[in-house]
Design a protein around this motif. Structure first.
Motif, short mmCIF file in Angstrom:
data_model
loop_
_atom_site.label_atom_id
_atom_site.label_comp_id
_atom_site.label_asym_id
_atom_site.label_seq_id
_atom_site.Cartn_x
_atom_site.Cartn_y
_atom_site.Cartn_z
N TYR A 129 0.93 -1.37 -0.01
CA TYR A 129 0.02 -0.10 -0.07
C TYR A 129 0.89 1.37 -0.09
CZ TYR A 129 -2.51 -3.88 2.14
OH TYR A 129 -3.02 -5.29 2.28
N PRO A 130 0.16 2.47 -0.38
CA PRO A 130 1.07 3.75 -0.42
C PRO A 130 1.86 4.28 0.82
CG PRO A 130 -1.05 3.86 -1.61
CD PRO A 130 -1.27 2.54 -0.72
N ASP A 131 2.81 4.66 0.83
CA ASP A 131 3.23 5.18 2.02
C ASP A 131 2.59 6.31 2.64
OD1 ASP A 131 5.66 3.63 1.84
OD2 ASP A 131 6.91 5.03 0.79
N TYR A 132 2.63 6.71 3.88
CA TYR A 132 1.61 7.61 4.38
C TYR A 132 1.76 8.85 3.66
CZ TYR A 132 -0.36 11.40 7.61
OH TYR A 132 -1.22 12.26 8.10
N ASP A 133 2.82 9.47 3.24
CA ASP A 133 3.03 10.76 2.54
C ASP A 133 2.87 10.98 1.13
OD1 ASP A 133 3.96 12.06 5.04
OD2 ASP A 133 5.92 11.25 4.98
N ASP A 134 2.61 9.76 0.46
CA ASP A 134 2.34 9.62 -0.75
C ASP A 134 0.75 9.74 -1.08
OD1 ASP A 134 2.11 8.96 -3.62
OD2 ASP A 134 2.41 6.84 -3.21
N TRP A 180 -0.95 -1.72 12.50
CA TRP A 180 -1.30 -0.95 11.09
C TRP A 180 -0.90 0.48 11.61
CZ3 TRP A 180 0.09 -2.07 6.45
CH2 TRP A 180 -0.15 -3.62 6.26
N ILE A 181 -1.51 1.16 12.90
CA ILE A 181 -1.50 2.37 13.00
C ILE A 181 -0.03 2.71 13.58
CG2 ILE A 181 -2.11 3.72 14.86
CD1 ILE A 181 -5.05 2.54 15.14
N TYR A 182 0.70 1.85 14.25
CA TYR A 182 2.16 1.95 14.77
C TYR A 182 2.93 2.12 13.23
CZ TYR A 182 6.70 1.26 16.56
OH TYR A 182 7.87 1.47 16.98
N TYR A 183 2.67 1.21 12.36
CA TYR A 183 3.51 1.28 11.18
C TYR A 183 3.24 2.73 10.49
CZ TYR A 183 4.66 0.41 6.24
OH TYR A 183 5.43 0.60 5.08
N TYR A 184 2.16 2.99 10.43
CA TYR A 184 1.78 4.07 9.50
C TYR A 184 1.91 5.71 10.33
CZ TYR A 184 0.39 2.41 5.05
OH TYR A 184 0.05 1.74 3.63
N LEU A 185 1.73 5.72 11.51
CA LEU A 185 1.46 6.95 12.33
C LEU A 185 2.62 6.99 13.31
CD1 LEU A 185 -2.43 7.19 12.69
CD2 LEU A 185 -1.08 7.92 10.81
N LYS A 186 3.43 6.24 13.49
CA LYS A 186 4.65 6.47 14.59
C LYS A 186 5.35 7.70 14.39
CE LYS A 186 8.86 4.51 16.33
NZ LYS A 186 9.64 5.64 16.12
N PRO A 187 5.37 8.12 13.11
CA PRO A 187 6.22 9.66 12.90
C PRO A 187 5.26 10.89 13.58
CG PRO A 187 6.40 8.25 10.91
CD PRO A 187 5.60 7.54 11.74
N LEU A 188 4.08 10.78 13.40
CA LEU A 188 2.97 11.68 13.83
C LEU A 188 3.13 11.68 15.32
CD1 LEU A 188 2.13 11.28 10.68
CD2 LEU A 188 -0.03 12.03 11.53
N PHE A 189 3.10 10.17 15.90
CA PHE A 189 3.03 10.19 17.40
C PHE A 189 4.34 10.75 17.95
CE2 PHE A 189 -0.09 6.24 17.19
CZ PHE A 189 -0.92 7.12 16.75
N LEU A 216 -8.71 5.23 9.21
CA LEU A 216 -8.86 5.05 7.66
C LEU A 216 -8.98 6.65 7.21
CD1 LEU A 216 -11.27 2.09 7.34
CD2 LEU A 216 -8.69 2.11 6.68
N ALA A 217 -9.45 7.58 7.88
CA ALA A 217 -9.80 8.66 7.41
C ALA A 217 -8.53 9.44 7.33
CB ALA A 217 -10.81 9.63 8.58
N GLU A 218 -7.60 9.27 8.39
CA GLU A 218 -6.35 9.90 8.50
C GLU A 218 -5.50 9.42 7.28
OE1 GLU A 218 -3.26 12.24 9.01
OE2 GLU A 218 -5.12 12.37 10.31
N LEU A 219 -5.65 8.20 6.96
CA LEU A 219 -4.70 7.52 5.67
C LEU A 219 -5.30 8.39 4.57
CD1 LEU A 219 -4.47 4.02 6.29
CD2 LEU A 219 -2.70 5.38 6.75
N ALA A 220 -6.78 8.54 4.45
CA ALA A 220 -7.25 9.10 3.30
C ALA A 220 -7.08 10.65 3.05
CB ALA A 220 -8.98 8.91 3.46
N GLU A 221 -6.80 11.33 4.30
CA GLU A 221 -6.70 12.61 4.36
C GLU A 221 -5.21 13.05 3.96
OE1 GLU A 221 -9.51 15.91 5.80
OE2 GLU A 221 -7.86 15.68 7.28
N GLY A 222 -4.58 12.68 5.14
CA GLY A 222 -3.18 12.90 5.26
C GLY A 222 -2.74 14.10 5.96
N LYS A 223 -3.55 14.90 6.51
CA LYS A 223 -3.21 16.24 7.25
C LYS A 223 -3.05 16.26 8.58
CE LYS A 223 -5.99 18.40 3.67
NZ LYS A 223 -7.13 19.28 3.20
N GLY A 224 -3.11 15.18 9.36
CA GLY A 224 -2.80 14.81 10.82
C GLY A 224 -4.06 15.29 11.60
N ARG A 225 -4.94 15.79 10.93
CA ARG A 225 -6.32 16.25 11.66
C ARG A 225 -7.20 15.17 12.65
NH1 ARG A 225 -12.26 17.40 9.50
NH2 ARG A 225 -11.50 16.08 7.87
#
Length: 651
Positions: free
Chosen positions: A53-58, A184-193, A121-130
């Motif tokens: 699947y795409p990287d978070y920033d893609d 999956w949350i850890y994999y994708y959102l660790k940098p944001l955390f 899923l919303a965060e993956l879809a939008e990607g703004k940290g909201r």
């Protein structure tokens, strides 16, 4: 010598003496034969490079990946921005022990899971940290829970009772669902955390490692692992279900090659036990409702193993794996109805997207064609059905295969017959719209009902003579009181009561001399051994023959003693008329069926069975009917014949 080795030696010796190995068990060990530890270790794709699947920033990648569903995910996440995380109280857990109520714990737990899934899923879809703050709230809330396991499964604890123990962890489906999402949350959102506070991701990783990774590697006592098989062990859907979630967590969290290889190989050894236990014909003894979490979860596991080893470990070309997949297509009758032996529901369309992916992997046009056929009925895009599936992996996989599935062509044609010679399921149909499902087997299958020799009959895809299925699960369902529940009893299936006695529960109560003749469309079996000794049955041969416009059922019997009355039961949900001697009329949804019997041998009666369980009433309505043919005279030997034909309804 280790205790485990001693147990295995005793087991093998006992099996040779008694010839009582687990029903269907065969030491195939497909996965271990496909790769030894050395090959596995060298094949592993490290540091999550296998993720498709795409990287978070893609952002362009996510826009393409989600396509027209992107806004749906975001809207569902927005609805959860103000969600108040629910506490699962101690009394919610102990409600199961006190009254058998699972929902007290599962409802708030499920609401929390759904909210966290939608936010992620919303965060993956939008990607703004909201959505990050609310996701962190949910993650922190989960980390504070004593257990992620469901209340009904806390019997797996070494500690007694159903209150979660702080001294140990349980891996079950609930823990798997939650750990999978959190990984999956850890994999994708660790940098944001980490941008907010590194303690968040550190705590999450610690909890996942403690509850799942370490618990899996350091414990053998979970029965579903099947490491210590005994002659009475039954390996069911729990095995691929739980192993899949464990494998997912290891692939997403473990970056040491040696430790990862040990864990993955351990899951392969365990999953081999499930495949070994499954009959070579591929039928799911637990019924189509359980296919998604039995063979369907095995597919998820094999797919993940394939990706995590860059395709080096694959058994998708194995005929047994293909047979297991095609069972779900062959068991579908039509119009949302399916064959439903055991604890399965008669209404189960199946996950078309999952069936398609499985079919594509094993090269089955039966499965891909069937998936396309039911697409219009089962077309629930992932944003809507993710929460009920409780499976983030299937959500992402559905999106990954979205465009391929859209191109799938409806092509599956129902076979004239499907015969599962080892599981002893048989489906036969004709050109006049009759479809008959019959089972032999034995009365200790997983999610068993005492139903050896029963049948279900459908006319133009509408069930007429039915298997009612199972009601809402409670503690009683999986206790020694299970067969006090009417839906589990043979006298509420389409079966005889012999000398007034129903069938018994246990692996020795089974059909024998089961044979199918495809030229005559005829299935025969002796069901006498499914009844206890005090039924005084020497033999009870039941023969089903499907003709051009009728189903003929013949019972021939020999009894050692006359101790009660024979009664032949038929269950239906249609309108029943027994006023004409020799003929019973059943009308249901513009379909009419005639059940003809020998009027000089029987007196028919009707019993109304009221249904107050929502799981059953959602399928059959508020009541069904048990039609009984009561023998007028008892004889030690004899034969009965019943003929079921379709006729024009006068409703």
């Amino acid at each position: 010598m280790k205790i485990r080795q001693v147990v295995k030696i005793v087991y093998v010796l006992f099996s040779k003496i008694t010839k009582a190995r687990p029903k269907a068990y065969c030491d195939r060990n497909f996965l271990q034969k496909e790769a030894d530890f050395k090959k596995l270790k060298s094949s592993l794709v490290m540091k999550q490079k296998w993720v498709p699947y795409p990287d978070y920033d893609d952002r362009d990648g996510w826009n393409r990946f989600l396509g027209p569903y992107k806004n749906d995910y975001i809207c569902r996440g927005e609805a959860c921005l103000g969600y108040v995380w629910k506490v699962v109280k101690a009394t919610d857990y102990t409600a199961y022990e006190r009254s058998g109520d699972q929902s007290a714990m599962e409802l708030p737990y499920g609401d929390n899971y759904e909210a966290l899934l939608n936010l992620f899923l919303a965060e993956l879809a939008e990607g703004k940290g909201r959505f990050t703050d609310q996701i962190i709230n949910g993650v922190f809330h989960c980390c504070e829970m004593t257990t992620w396991a469901l209340s009904a499964h806390l019997r797996l604890q070494k500690a007694k009772g159903y209150l979660p123990s702080h001294k140990e962890h349980v891996i079950d489906m609930g823990a798997g669902w939650m750990a999978s999402l959190l990984s999956w949350i850890y994999y994708y959102l660790k940098p944001l955390f980490d941008n907010q506070n590194p303690l968040i991701a550190e705590r999450l990783h610690m909890e996942l490692k403690t509850r799942i990774l370490n618990t899996y590697m350091n414990n053998d006592h979970f029965w579903w692992m099947a490491f210590d098989l005994t002659p009475r062990t039954r390996v069911n859907n729990w095995n691929p279900w739980c192993n899949f979630y464990v494998l997912q967590c290891f692939f997403l969290l473990e970056n040491d090659r040696n430790r990862l290889a040990k864990a993955v190989y351990r899951t392969m050894t365990s999953v081999d036990r499930f495949i070994n236990y499954t009959q070579g014909d591929g039928a799911c003894a637990e019924g189509p409702t359980y296919w998604s979490c039995a063979a369907g979860k095995l597919y998820d596991y094999l797919r993940l193993l394939y990706d995590g080893t860059a395709g080096a470990i694959s058994i998708f070309d194995n005929p047994v794996i293909r047979n297991m997949g095609e069972y779900i297509a062959r068991s579908y009758v039509g119009n949302g109805w399916t064959v439903n032996f055991a604890d399965a529901s008669a209404k189960a369309i199946g996950d078309a997207e999952l069936i398609f992916r499985y079919g594509k992997a094993v090269g089955s046009e039966v499965m891909t064609g069937h998936a396309a056929d039911i697409r219009g009925i089962s077309n629930r895009h992932p944003a809507r059905h993710a929460a009920s599936d409780r499976d983030i992996y299937r959500v992402l996989q559905s999106m990954l295969y979205r465009e391929d599935f859209a191109k799938a062509v409806s092509s599956y044609k129902k076979a004239a017959y499907t015969w599962y010679p080892e599981t002893e399921f048989c489906y036969i149909t004709n050109k006049t719209g009759l479809f008959v499902a019959i089972k032999g087997g034995y009365n200790n299958e997983s999610h068993n009902h005492n139903d050896v020799g029963t049948f279900s009959l459908y006319l133009n895809s509408i069930p007429v003579f039915i298997d009612v299925g199972v009601g809402t699960y409670t503690r009683k369902t999986f206790s020694n009181e299970r067969y006090s529940i009417w839906t589990m009893q043979s006298d509420y299936h389409n079966l005889p009561m012999i000398n007034g006695i129903p069938q018994c529960h246990g692996e020795n109560y089974r059909a024998i001399d089961v044979a199918f003749n495809p030229e005559r469309m005829c299935l025969s079996m002796n069901i006498g051994k499914a009844y206890p000794f005090y039924a005084n049955v020497k033999k009870w041969n039941r023969v089903y023959t499907l003709h051009e416009n009728s189903l003929r059922i013949e019972d021939s019997f020999s009894l050692s003693k006359l101790s009660g009355a024979n009664k032949i039961n038929f269950l239906t949900w249609g309108k029943v008329d027994i006023s004409k001697p020799g003929t019973i009329v059943v009308d249901i949804q513009d379909q009419r069926v005639l059940l003809e019997y020998e009027e000089e041998l029987f007196e028919p009666t009707i019993e109304t069975v009221c249904i107050d369980d929502k799981q059953l009433s959602d399928v059959w309505g508020s009541q069904i009917y048990r039609v009984s043919l009561n023998a007028l005279k008892q004889t030690s030997t004899g034969s009965y014949t019943y003929t079921i034909t379709s006729a024009k309804s006068e409703i």
